[in-house]
Write an enzyme that holds these catalytic residues in place. Sequence first.
Site, short mmCIF file in Angstrom:
data_model
loop_
_atom_site.label_atom_id
_atom_site.label_comp_id
_atom_site.label_asym_id
_atom_site.label_seq_id
_atom_site.Cartn_x
_atom_site.Cartn_y
_atom_site.Cartn_z
N CYS A 112 0.86 -1.32 0.37
CA CYS A 112 -0.35 0.28 0.04
C CYS A 112 0.41 1.24 -0.18
O CYS A 112 1.73 1.74 0.48
CB CYS A 112 -0.96 -0.15 1.19
SG CYS A 112 -1.38 1.61 1.08
N ASP B 67 -6.67 10.54 -4.72
CA ASP B 67 -5.84 9.30 -4.30
C ASP B 67 -4.55 8.80 -4.32
O ASP B 67 -4.33 9.49 -5.49
CB ASP B 67 -6.29 8.46 -3.84
CG ASP B 67 -6.11 7.52 -2.29
OD1 ASP B 67 -5.68 7.45 -1.90
OD2 ASP B 67 -7.31 6.46 -2.47
N ASN B 68 -3.86 8.47 -4.27
CA ASN B 68 -2.18 7.32 -4.28
C ASN B 68 -1.35 9.15 -4.92
O ASN B 68 -1.20 8.79 -6.48
CB ASN B 68 -2.35 7.28 -5.22
CG ASN B 68 -3.50 4.78 -4.16
OD1 ASN B 68 -2.93 5.38 -3.55
ND2 ASN B 68 -4.41 5.18 -4.89
N1 MTE Z 1 -10.24 -2.00 -5.31
C1 MTE Z 1 -11.48 -1.30 -5.29
N2 MTE Z 1 -12.11 -2.26 -6.25
N3 MTE Z 1 -11.24 -0.97 -4.02
C2 MTE Z 1 -10.65 -0.82 -3.38
O1 MTE Z 1 -10.74 -0.19 -1.87
N4 MTE Z 1 -7.90 -0.63 -2.68
C3 MTE Z 1 -7.06 -0.27 -3.33
C4 MTE Z 1 -6.39 -2.02 -4.68
N5 MTE Z 1 -7.92 -1.60 -5.14
C5 MTE Z 1 -9.35 -1.35 -3.54
C6 MTE Z 1 -9.09 -1.47 -4.10
C7 MTE Z 1 -5.71 0.12 -3.07
S1 MTE Z 1 -5.35 1.46 -2.52
C8 MTE Z 1 -4.75 -0.87 -2.42
S2 MTE Z 1 -3.61 -0.43 -1.39
C9 MTE Z 1 -4.63 -2.32 -2.40
O2 MTE Z 1 -5.91 -2.92 -3.32
C10 MTE Z 1 -5.06 -3.54 -1.56
O3 MTE Z 1 -5.42 -4.81 -1.77
P1 MTE Z 1 -5.69 -5.90 -0.83
O4 MTE Z 1 -6.96 -4.95 0.06
O5 MTE Z 1 -5.92 -7.00 -1.43
O6 MTE Z 1 -4.01 -5.76 0.04
#
Ligand code: MTE
Length: 885
Positions: free
Chosen positions: A165, A297-298
């Site tokens: 993350c 974000d990000n």
């Molecule tokens: N995809 C969806 N659809 N919704 C989410 O909230 N979070 C993202 C990503 N993909 C997210 C997502 C984020 S910020 C991260 S760091 C990773 O998924 C985390 O994956 P994990 O929960 O399988 O570790």
Amino acid sequence: MEVLTPAVAVGSRTGLEHDESKNQHTAQEKLPPSPPATDDNCSTSDDDGVDIPLPPPTTIPTKTLDIDLKTPDSHVPRDPRLIRLTGVHPFNVEAPLTALFDEGFLTSPELFYVRNHGAVPQVRDEDIPDWELSVEGLVENPIKITLRELMTEYEQVTCPITLVCAGNRRKEQNMVRKSKGFSWGAAGLSTALFTGVIMSEVIKKAKPKRKAKYVCMEGADLLPNGFYGTSVKLNWVMDENRGFMLSYKMNGEMLRPDHGKPLRVVIPGQIGGRSVKWLKKLIVTEAPSDNWYHIYDNRVLPTMVSPEESANNSKWWTDERYAIYDLSPNSATCYPQHDEQLCLTNAPETYRAKGYAYSGGGRRITRVEISLDKGATWRLANVEYAEDRYREVEKDLFGGRLDMSWRETCFCWCFWSIDLSTADLATSKDIFVRAMDESMNVQPRDMYWSVLGMMNNPWFRVTITREGEFLRFEHPTQPALIPGGWMERVKKAGGNLANGFWGEKLEGEASVAPSAEPVKEISMVKEDLKKAITIDELRKHDGAEQPWFVVNGEVYNGTDFLEGHPGGAQSIISAAGLDCTEEFMAIHSETAKAMMPTYHIGSLDEAAKSALSAGDVEAVQSTGDSELFLHSKAWKKAILHGKKIVSWDTRIFTYKLEHAEQRLGLPVGQHLMVRLKDPATRETIIRSYTPISEINDKGFMDMLVKVYFADKGVAGGKMSMAMDSLPIGHFIEMKGPIGKFEYLGRGRCLVQNKERKIKSFVMICGGSGITPIYQVFRAVIRDPEDTTQCTVFDGNRLVEDILCKEDLDQLEAGNQHRCKVLHTLTKANDEWTGLRGRITGQLVQANCTRDDDTLILLCGPEEMEKSMHQALLEQGWKDEQLMFF
Ligand code: MTE
């Protein structure tokens, strides 16, 4: 036909015919277990005798934890060891760092970190094979593919990948200065063997057109600002070296719900935020994604951009240069653990320090260095790349081809270790670690603080404190709100963590003055009151009689304030029996908060707190198909359907209700609350609005909103700017009605629930204050039998600022015997022939006669309301005749 099941036996060839109930400890049964982290951290052979790391033993959680039962994730069983970083829900967790490290190279799915922005979509097992993914946008051949087709019509591959993350180690940033993100420790990363299809194969089938440059991805999780989505460059996707994958299995079993069941993107070497879970759409485009979560974000914004600046100036968020893709080099120490003690009596000569390191974009970590003297000198640590062992084999693993011999990119974390002499440790103050990758990118000495607190990767420091015969080691922080860590200790002692020396006092440097600490919150409780309140007691007070409500776990009795509440009795009654922390904190002033101890009657007990957490959800579900949209106790979602630009700063937003026959359910003169998340600060914003559409309109409602844009250092309106930036198709939330006034028609009014008959209205408003006034005015004039007289004073700056001017003038035309509309402008141009200046007491006096059967409605900027209040009292009007909206 092969049937996909949620859990797939480790080692099964197709992994498609498995009974979930039998999957407990499958890895242990079918494979030699992976030992806990040894010195080389992973050393398991598969049954061909080839030495590749295989998953550690796993126990699939089968029972939903009590804490999750009342949340929208009540369908997701989880491991209780995970540390929750954002309260109960949404689920954002990391494993305890030692537990994660001890699992070895691969992480079991139950300990794999989770980052969910919202609720986990519920997918029934029988629907999994038909889960549909569409590939659309700038392609010659838009396609829809089911998961079944993905699994049967494409080549299947398996590959170890570490997801990280972007917020990993953010707690350290939050200790220096609060960022807008929650506090990850150093375990915001995990590794698994992912099985699926190479993403470029699917994109190739859709045939991107010439100008295509990006691939946008969208998940099935509907969040406050739309579906989660983001984008990456098309040429990266097409580059097989980069290993972009559409995956449905991790460690040989079907993805678990938290990790994207049944289908997700996995992008090695990039921040986890790009690896979209519950994948529904791939959209090929010319420009990067305009998804809210891609923009807000990000990102690593420049360090001088403060939370306030980032909230006021959207240019920071749309600048692609600040978007994060590839990870940067990072490392952390896992042994010594936080708070570990080493007894010097009879201690072995050396202590083996160990930890992890990773970099981004497939770049290999080429060195890890350790310093015991604050970076003056460094020693090389051993680096173990377990990932390399997979390059030796070519085989089928979990139904996918494992063949990494052809590529040199590194997609996984590596482990470092070093033997340090106990004597050296005993004379040192700290252990620093830093990693460098093959591009010679090295972790920086100092933190680069940024508003989202992402990509934190300064040297990882473990302090050593001599306590008698013991050495005590401390990590910088502990995740979430868990206390501990040298940063907290240093800060408490008045050290300045940003002084470039980890907060250690420099000669002549003064302690940070206590004023640098956050301002003390206003106390909203009776300090000595220690009364526990149960959920049953609270529920007995969930109506208009003796309404109790909860803020921050504390219980308040609103009965004595029903009459005096400026927001009307109804808003207290609507909160009765509920936890209304979010809206209370969002809309109340410091003065209001300071009044709260008077109404404080006790604290919820623990059982009551968890029982309350999902109150909203239950209420929404029970009213989904009702005749009226608004619900006084539950936030309801309305979809933004259209946006009409009335002027440069004024919009009419049309929102779609739940079904075509539904009416809003807002009595004339009342308001509703609108709730949105601030795109930049992520704080909840709640404001009250009055729609301009007709009260009995069906299926839709219109809201006239003036957007207060930020201008020359003056902050803009958070809510209006957030509403304006919401894309069509996304939802906002509404709740209501609220207000202490209601117009029943033909002179009959309800004021604080008491009926009153009046003969005339004086309506005074400024700017967007016209909207509630307009509702009442229109109700009077539209009814030919209503003889109530109305005089409307509408103050604005410029003629183009007058909202609803045409509608007001039309209502007035032909009804002059019943009403008068007076516009007055403070900055009118020469062509304006109407009134000039502000609305004043004299202006009202010159146009209205004071009598007891008149009610004055006031709505405008605070300053105007205050000055008019005073002027009207001076003229002999009484407070009971003044109604402030
Ligand atoms: N995809 C969806 N659809 N919704 C989410 O909230 N979070 C993202 C990503 N993909 C997210 C997502 C984020 S910020 C991260 S760091 C990773 O998924 C985390 O994956 P994990 O929960 O399988 O570790």
